[in-house]
Motif scaffolding. Structure first.
Motif, PDB file in Angstrom:
ATOM      1  N   GLY A  17       0.815  -1.220   0.000  1.00 22.02           N
ATOM      2  CA  GLY A  17       0.000   0.000   0.000  1.00 22.02           C
ATOM      3  C   GLY A  17       0.842   1.261   0.000  1.00 22.02           C
ATOM      4  N   LYS A  35       0.326   2.390   4.909  1.00 24.89           N
ATOM      5  CA  LYS A  35      -1.097   2.094   5.056  1.00 24.89           C
ATOM      6  C   LYS A  35      -1.415   0.794   4.316  1.00 24.89           C
ATOM      7  CE  LYS A  35      -5.669   3.967   4.111  1.00 24.89           C
ATOM      8  NZ  LYS A  35      -6.447   4.987   3.397  1.00 24.89           N
ATOM      9  N   THR A  36      -2.034  -0.149   4.998  1.00 27.64           N
ATOM     10  CA  THR A  36      -2.403  -1.401   4.353  1.00 27.64           C
ATOM     11  C   THR A  36      -3.914  -1.560   4.455  1.00 27.64           C
ATOM     12  OG1 THR A  36      -2.198  -2.730   6.348  1.00 27.64           O
ATOM     13  CG2 THR A  36      -0.211  -2.424   5.067  1.00 27.64           C
ATOM     14  N   ARG A  37      -4.566  -1.769   3.329  1.00 27.06           N
ATOM     15  CA  ARG A  37      -6.002  -2.021   3.354  1.00 27.06           C
ATOM     16  C   ARG A  37      -6.218  -3.460   3.777  1.00 27.06           C
ATOM     17  NH1 ARG A  37      -9.236   1.465   0.234  1.00 27.06           N
ATOM     18  NH2 ARG A  37     -11.052   0.171   0.641  1.00 27.06           N
ATOM     19  N   LEU A  38      -7.099  -3.657   4.733  1.00 24.15           N
ATOM     20  CA  LEU A  38      -7.340  -5.014   5.225  1.00 24.15           C
ATOM     21  C   LEU A  38      -8.643  -5.553   4.681  1.00 24.15           C
ATOM     22  CD1 LEU A  38      -6.371  -5.142   8.971  1.00 24.15           C
ATOM     23  CD2 LEU A  38      -5.223  -6.117   7.013  1.00 24.15           C
ATOM     24  N   HIS A  73      -4.534   0.309  14.346  1.00 19.96           N
ATOM     25  CA  HIS A  73      -5.775  -0.066  13.650  1.00 19.96           C
ATOM     26  C   HIS A  73      -6.625   1.169  13.475  1.00 19.96           C
ATOM     27  CE1 HIS A  73      -5.167  -4.147  15.681  1.00 19.96           C
ATOM     28  NE2 HIS A  73      -5.012  -4.343  14.393  1.00 19.96           N
ATOM     29  N   GLY A  75     -10.474   2.654  11.798  1.00 21.97           N
ATOM     30  CA  GLY A  75     -11.712   2.389  11.071  1.00 21.97           C
ATOM     31  C   GLY A  75     -12.740   1.619  11.864  1.00 21.97           C
ATOM     32  N   LYS A  95     -14.283  -0.853   6.201  1.00 21.42           N
ATOM     33  CA  LYS A  95     -12.995  -0.948   5.510  1.00 21.42           C
ATOM     34  C   LYS A  95     -11.838  -0.568   6.422  1.00 21.42           C
ATOM     35  CE  LYS A  95     -13.093  -2.390   1.258  1.00 21.42           C
ATOM     36  NZ  LYS A  95     -12.670  -3.756   1.072  1.00 21.42           N
ATOM     37  N   SER A  97      -8.286  -0.108   8.167  1.00 23.39           N
ATOM     38  CA  SER A  97      -6.914  -0.037   7.671  1.00 23.39           C
ATOM     39  C   SER A  97      -5.981  -0.355   8.821  1.00 23.39           C
ATOM     40  CB  SER A  97      -6.589   1.371   7.175  1.00 23.39           C
ATOM     41  OG  SER A  97      -7.378   1.697   6.075  1.00 23.39           O
ATOM     42  N   TYR A  99      -2.154   0.609   9.895  1.00 26.23           N
ATOM     43  CA  TYR A  99      -0.983   1.438   9.600  1.00 26.23           C
ATOM     44  C   TYR A  99       0.214   0.850  10.323  1.00 26.23           C
ATOM     45  CZ  TYR A  99      -3.509   5.413   7.517  1.00 26.23           C
ATOM     46  OH  TYR A  99      -4.237   6.224   6.698  1.00 26.23           O
TER      47      TYR A  99
END
Length: 320
Positions: A17, A35-38, A73, A75, A95, A97, A99
């Protein structure tokens, strides 16, 4: 996140990301936010993400690995990650994310080499610096390997430099996977071409620590030359670059090579004098480089053994 960190600029796209330069509002410390979308599954955070994070935390205790400072964490409340009664649809809607907060370093080895090659004042990297950076790289790689982690994508862009302290740190362990014995089969579309080991180019699915050591050799040569040793623009061209310098491998030199998946009949080149490709290296440097660039992965020097090579005899190792 906005309460804790002030985002300053986007500095890149990592394997997982976007990466931002930011400032910790409480301490003023500069950090890199990844940032990684999970994609949430029934269990919450995917196990691959948890594995990666625990590996990074373990490995980043070394000075020569970029330090993972914290994991945030965003969101949802953290309880949503582990609460089995929480509606999965609600979790997905938010959604979440993750970090990863790393220490921030403002340059990488590629930019550092370029700054010596280009501009008004082109100059070689001092031999003592090449020696110091290579020793630190071997130390970082040995640390990863001793914990069962292959990097598999070592390249100058993934090595961050603290110019003030003269420290080199390995970053982007995103593709590192714990390896077990017998070695798992991996897809081979991973390492950047110029630093890719010949066994990977020839279609092996059994990776070993030797793939990282080939990359270390290519990086060593690039520091000494200020340009890439094998700048291929396709897998085939990459192999030809390697064969032209090191000679086309034979069954004598590398048992089993001609039965590898992507082996073809290649032009027969004789090995060239490696010292001519890296004129700034002394005899010990050329010897160490030749041991990193052995065709047979089983013959390639390990990171730990490389640190004991006579090339480093004049280096004050106590500083590391």
């Amino acid at each position: 996140m906005e309460d804790k960190y002030e985002k300053l600029e986007k500095v890149g796209e990592g394997t997982y990301g976007k990466v931002y330069k930011a400032k910790d509002k409480a301490t003023g410390q500069l950090v890199a936010l990844k940032k990684t979308r999970l994609e949430m599954d029934e269990e919450g955070v995917p196990p691959t993400a948890l594995r990666e994070i625990s590996l990074l935390q373990m490995l980043s205790h070394s000075l020569y690995i970029v330090r993972l400072l914290s994991v945030e964490h965003v969101g949802h409340s953290n309880s949503a990650l582990v609460d089995p009664n929480c509606d999965i649809k609600d979790q997905k809607k938010k959604k979440p994310s993750l970090y990863l907060v790393f220490e921030y370093l403002d340059t990488d080895l590629k930019k550092y080499i370029d700054s010596h090659r280009k501009g008004a004042n082109p100059r070689p990297l001092p031999n003592s610096l090449v020696q110091s950076f290579l020793f630190q790289l071997c130390k970082g790689v040995a640390h990863c390997h001793s914990h069962g982690v292959l990097h598999r994508d070592l390249k100058p862009q993934n090595l961050l430099v603290d110019k003030e302290k003269g420290i080199l740190k390995i970053a982007d362990l995103g593709l590192g996977r714990a390896f077990t014995v017998p070695l798992k089969s991996y897809t081979h579309e991973i390492v950047t071409l110029w630093y890719r080991a010949p066994e990977v180019l020839l279609g092996t699915t059994h990776y070993s620590t030797a793939v990282d050591m080939w990359s270390v050799g290519c990086i060593f040569a690039e520091m000494a030359r200020r340009q890439a040793l094998f700048p291929g623009d396709s897998e085939f061209q990459q192999l030809l670059h390697i064969f032209r310098l090191l000679g086309t491998p034979s069954e004598n030199l590398w048992p089993g090579v001609s039965s590898m998946r992507d082996w073809h009949v290649y032009p027969r080149w004789e090995p060239q004098n490696l010292a001519r490709a890296v004129p700034s290296l002394d005899a010990d440097g050329v010897d160490l480089l030749s041991k990193m660039l052995k065709y047979d992965p089983g013959d390639r020097i390990s990171a730990k053994a490389a640190m004991d090579h006579s090339y480093f005899d004049s280096l004050d190792k106590s500083q590391f």
